[in-house]
Design a protein around this motif. Sequence first.
Motif, mmCIF file in Angstrom:
data_model
loop_
_atom_site.group_PDB
_atom_site.id
_atom_site.type_symbol
_atom_site.label_atom_id
_atom_site.label_comp_id
_atom_site.label_asym_id
_atom_site.label_seq_id
_atom_site.Cartn_x
_atom_site.Cartn_y
_atom_site.Cartn_z
ATOM 1 N N MET A 74 -58.036 106.201 45.531
ATOM 2 C CA MET A 74 -59.221 106.209 44.609
ATOM 3 C C MET A 74 -58.738 105.664 43.192
ATOM 4 S SD MET A 74 -61.807 109.060 42.921
ATOM 5 C CE MET A 74 -63.277 108.469 41.520
ATOM 6 N N LYS A 75 -59.689 104.704 42.857
ATOM 7 C CA LYS A 75 -59.203 104.011 41.612
ATOM 8 C C LYS A 75 -59.449 105.070 40.477
ATOM 9 C CE LYS A 75 -60.818 100.517 38.478
ATOM 10 N NZ LYS A 75 -61.993 99.210 38.240
ATOM 11 N N LYS A 76 -58.250 104.846 39.506
ATOM 12 C CA LYS A 76 -58.421 106.122 38.320
ATOM 13 C C LYS A 76 -58.312 105.218 36.852
ATOM 14 C CE LYS A 76 -58.302 110.369 40.049
ATOM 15 N NZ LYS A 76 -58.836 111.431 39.341
ATOM 16 N N LEU A 77 -58.925 105.790 36.078
ATOM 17 C CA LEU A 77 -58.771 105.442 34.535
ATOM 18 C C LEU A 77 -57.960 106.565 34.002
ATOM 19 C CD1 LEU A 77 -61.102 104.117 32.004
ATOM 20 C CD2 LEU A 77 -60.001 106.010 31.603
ATOM 21 N N LEU A 134 -44.574 99.638 26.135
ATOM 22 C CA LEU A 134 -45.778 99.688 25.038
ATOM 23 C C LEU A 134 -47.006 99.795 25.427
ATOM 24 C CD1 LEU A 134 -43.208 97.074 24.542
ATOM 25 C CD2 LEU A 134 -44.398 96.975 22.181
ATOM 26 N N PHE A 135 -47.597 100.653 24.586
ATOM 27 C CA PHE A 135 -49.028 100.854 24.774
ATOM 28 C C PHE A 135 -50.001 100.373 23.602
ATOM 29 C CE2 PHE A 135 -46.927 104.150 27.205
ATOM 30 C CZ PHE A 135 -47.666 104.330 28.346
ATOM 31 N N PHE A 136 -50.926 99.730 23.739
ATOM 32 C CA PHE A 136 -51.914 99.360 22.714
ATOM 33 C C PHE A 136 -53.311 100.006 22.527
ATOM 34 C CE2 PHE A 136 -48.602 96.089 23.562
ATOM 35 C CZ PHE A 136 -48.132 95.769 22.517
ATOM 36 N N ARG A 137 -53.629 100.729 21.505
ATOM 37 C CA ARG A 137 -54.792 101.411 21.444
ATOM 38 C C ARG A 137 -55.792 100.518 21.499
ATOM 39 N NH1 ARG A 137 -56.971 103.491 15.997
ATOM 40 N NH2 ARG A 137 -57.217 101.611 14.909
ATOM 41 N N LYS A 152 -65.191 97.334 34.920
ATOM 42 C CA LYS A 152 -65.080 95.897 34.670
ATOM 43 C C LYS A 152 -63.564 95.584 35.095
ATOM 44 C CE LYS A 152 -65.035 92.751 30.722
ATOM 45 N NZ LYS A 152 -65.183 92.401 29.359
ATOM 46 N N VAL A 153 -62.718 96.380 34.872
ATOM 47 C CA VAL A 153 -61.436 95.997 35.456
ATOM 48 C C VAL A 153 -60.882 96.274 36.856
ATOM 49 C CG1 VAL A 153 -60.344 96.126 33.146
ATOM 50 C CG2 VAL A 153 -60.079 98.033 34.859
ATOM 51 N N GLU A 154 -60.185 95.554 37.829
ATOM 52 C CA GLU A 154 -59.967 95.760 38.865
ATOM 53 C C GLU A 154 -58.643 96.605 39.241
ATOM 54 O OE1 GLU A 154 -59.597 91.819 40.559
ATOM 55 O OE2 GLU A 154 -61.716 91.050 40.304
ATOM 56 N N PHE A 155 -58.057 96.936 38.148
ATOM 57 C CA PHE A 155 -56.472 97.751 38.337
ATOM 58 C C PHE A 155 -56.857 99.192 37.695
ATOM 59 C CE2 PHE A 155 -56.741 94.903 34.607
ATOM 60 C CZ PHE A 155 -56.310 95.842 33.564
ATOM 61 N N ASN A 156 -55.967 99.968 37.817
ATOM 62 C CA ASN A 156 -56.197 101.162 37.051
ATOM 63 C C ASN A 156 -55.888 101.080 35.510
ATOM 64 O OD1 ASN A 156 -56.733 102.603 39.642
ATOM 65 N ND2 ASN A 156 -54.529 102.960 39.864
ATOM 66 N N PRO A 157 -57.165 101.065 34.767
ATOM 67 C CA PRO A 157 -56.741 100.821 33.319
ATOM 68 C C PRO A 157 -56.322 102.075 32.562
ATOM 69 C CG PRO A 157 -59.123 101.583 33.883
ATOM 70 C CD PRO A 157 -58.663 101.402 35.030
ATOM 71 N N VAL A 158 -55.382 101.776 31.709
ATOM 72 C CA VAL A 158 -54.875 102.823 30.971
ATOM 73 C C VAL A 158 -55.444 102.666 29.515
ATOM 74 C CG1 VAL A 158 -52.610 103.716 29.847
ATOM 75 C CG2 VAL A 158 -52.707 102.864 32.273
ATOM 76 N N PHE A 163 -48.386 110.103 27.672
ATOM 77 C CA PHE A 163 -47.902 108.819 27.778
ATOM 78 C C PHE A 163 -46.708 108.600 28.945
ATOM 79 C CE2 PHE A 163 -50.618 108.530 24.010
ATOM 80 C CZ PHE A 163 -50.963 107.112 24.015
ATOM 81 N N SER A 164 -46.125 109.696 28.735
ATOM 82 C CA SER A 164 -44.667 109.856 29.673
ATOM 83 C C SER A 164 -45.312 109.862 31.175
ATOM 84 C CB SER A 164 -43.894 110.822 29.439
ATOM 85 O OG SER A 164 -43.163 110.383 28.208
ATOM 86 N N GLU A 165 -46.435 110.538 31.331
ATOM 87 C CA GLU A 165 -46.924 110.838 32.872
ATOM 88 C C GLU A 165 -47.539 109.725 33.147
ATOM 89 O OE1 GLU A 165 -47.911 115.466 32.900
ATOM 90 O OE2 GLU A 165 -49.286 114.561 31.862
ATOM 91 N N VAL A 166 -48.131 108.785 32.411
ATOM 92 C CA VAL A 166 -48.917 107.815 32.866
ATOM 93 C C VAL A 166 -48.055 106.824 33.683
ATOM 94 C CG1 VAL A 166 -49.195 106.370 30.955
ATOM 95 C CG2 VAL A 166 -51.166 106.561 32.633
ATOM 96 N N LEU A 167 -46.834 106.710 32.845
ATOM 97 C CA LEU A 167 -45.941 105.740 33.691
ATOM 98 C C LEU A 167 -45.147 106.116 35.074
ATOM 99 C CD1 LEU A 167 -43.509 105.376 30.360
ATOM 100 C CD2 LEU A 167 -45.117 103.741 31.257
ATOM 101 N N GLU A 168 -45.716 107.222 35.320
ATOM 102 C CA GLU A 168 -45.405 107.625 36.748
ATOM 103 C C GLU A 168 -46.526 107.172 37.775
ATOM 104 O OE1 GLU A 168 -44.735 111.861 36.488
ATOM 105 O OE2 GLU A 168 -43.048 111.808 35.114
ATOM 106 N N LYS A 169 -47.545 106.788 37.388
ATOM 107 C CA LYS A 169 -48.594 106.437 38.063
ATOM 108 C C LYS A 169 -48.581 104.981 38.272
ATOM 109 C CE LYS A 169 -50.758 110.435 37.407
ATOM 110 N NZ LYS A 169 -50.796 111.515 38.469
#
Length: 684
Positions: A6-9, A320-323, A357-363, A403-409
């Motif tokens: 399933m796609k996730k945000l 790098l993450f951008f808010r 709106k986006v086709e990928f898993n947005p962060v 933020f560290s956990e999202v890098l594992e997704k």
Amino acid sequence: MALQPMKKLYLCFLWHMHQPYYKNPYTQVFEMPWVFLHAIKDYYEMPWHVSRYPKIKATFNLVPSLIKQLYEYIKNPDSCNLIKTFKKPVETLSKEEKNYILDISFNANLNTMIKPFEKYYQLYLKKHSSNAKFTNQELIDLQVLFLLSWAGNYLRENNQLIKSLIEKKSGFTHQEKLDLINQLVKFLKEIIPFYQKLQSNRKIEISTTPYYHPIIPLLIDLTSAKESLPNITLPKTKVSFKDDAQLHVKNAVSFYQEVFKIQPSGFWPSEGSISNDTIKLFSQYNVKWTASDEDVLYNSLASKNLENIYKVYKYEGVYLFFRDKYLSDAIGFRYQNVDEKQAVKDFITRLKHIYEKVEFNPVVSVILDGENAWEFYKNNGKDFFDALYTELSNQDWLEVITFSEVLEKTIVIENLSSIKAGSWIYGNFSTWIGHPEKNTAWEYLSQAKQILESEKESKNYQKAKTYLLIAQGSDWFWWYGDDHFSHYADRFDLLFRLNLQKVYEELEKPIPTNLLKPIKKLYKQPTLKQPTGYLKPIIDGYVSNYYEWLQSGEIDLRFDLSSMSFETILEKLYYGYDEEYLYLRLDGKVESITDKGYKLKMSILSTCEVEFIVPIQSLLYENNGLKACTKKVIEIAIPINLFNCRNFDLSFTVLEDDKIIEKLPVYSVLNIDISKDFTYDWIV
């Protein structure tokens, strides 16, 4: 056939916990009490909110200079001027100490912190009446109520003494005041261990910041300010602070390891300020991830495609993450004036829009100050967080993680070829450099650096170096210039100059006389211009002629928008008066709300509280002598006898169907004085 995942945000919160180093280098006394006050209100409370929701995780950025001050408070609480003064019996206080108490003890939000305590509000009104004199009992009550107003929900729900004092309401004793102070100081010891526990349980992630919170790109190279603002004026005297930038990072990593027993994965760069060289420096110290603002990304990509901020980027081995600016600023500035359910609905709706709106898993990165917004929320934000974290927990299409956990997704990661230097304020560095006052501060800092580096063999070199590093903190430069306002700007100026004076003193060098003079040109109010004569404008929604408002006072309604800024409808106030009327003119994007059902509320607070509400319409509105009309501008005439006061506080609120759209000023009020007699001041 395998099912597609399933796609996730992925939603990543970062709550930035920060205070500059407030200790006077000569007296070793904390000049301002904000570390202590936010500690009892916010530093424990924010992770406590997260701890109560199993599906919610968050990243907390703890600045080393903040943790250092918390430890110093625990070791010697009397090193705080506020605590030391509050502990004294009121009958022994000097006139100066009483004035200090009367000044500091009303530093609480009127609606959310003062008004909930009936006695506190009575004392507030007394303070704003003429020739107010406080009895000893009133001074004790004021001190206790001030501390109670700053006590967070966790303390109010779990500390029996605080519960009993709130129930008592007034008539407190000196011993009760001492007991309260001792309980609050004792509570400070629980804060850092709570963070340590939550991180060890993988409930939160703790990131850090260069030690004394400097603008690293400017330390590395002052000319980096020109990358986003090519025409910015730089200081005349410029030296490289590149070695100091490295020290701030190195010391932050060492301090983090000492406190949390592990290597930090993430760095929130002070003020979200990054550059190519900044990321390279982080990479040297094995920083895994960092973050900044969407404007910095847009400048770097030379493209403003909104979808780009929901990807993760990589430069020099650092992620790098951008808010998301809108969502971050909505929590920081907008939702405080909105019903919690309405605010949360808006937040979730916008997340769902991104998801669809986006086709990928947005962060989605939501990053903001973790301490400054909540005093403007009802109940210190608890009702908002309960509603927000509950609704987020119920959405199966999103996950709230670190933020560290999202890098594992499974997420989109793209390489960045270059970064255009900038910060989370406008995507540039104008908040810290470019204004004559800010540039003067950099020149004084540069001169001290030159002297220091010529004395490397001095036995006190390291001591002097520490004071120089403290003086590089971003907050000192923040309050110079005319872009931000603080009642305590003179204290920030003093601390900056005292730390530089200590550099010279430790090196046994003469202190330059310019360091003895204030850099800051003080403005008690954000008034650009006081009225210079009586007005008599035509209330028709137009500036009818050049002379109509020529003698008016002028105020920037956005003056107190520190931290992040956002678009407002109302921008400027012009005001004046004659013997019968107060005249107000509001400029901004007023045509966008004219004849659409909006209303304007004007709140006047003096010895009494008065509110006037007028429709924002092009047809002349008249009621009990009051007149209002909106076309190009909003023009209003209010009979002075309706509020019968010549010195008062004023604020404006835009309403739509009784819902608050915006309040200005955001964090304060305007003090208006219409007492001067212009009878013989004529313009021919």
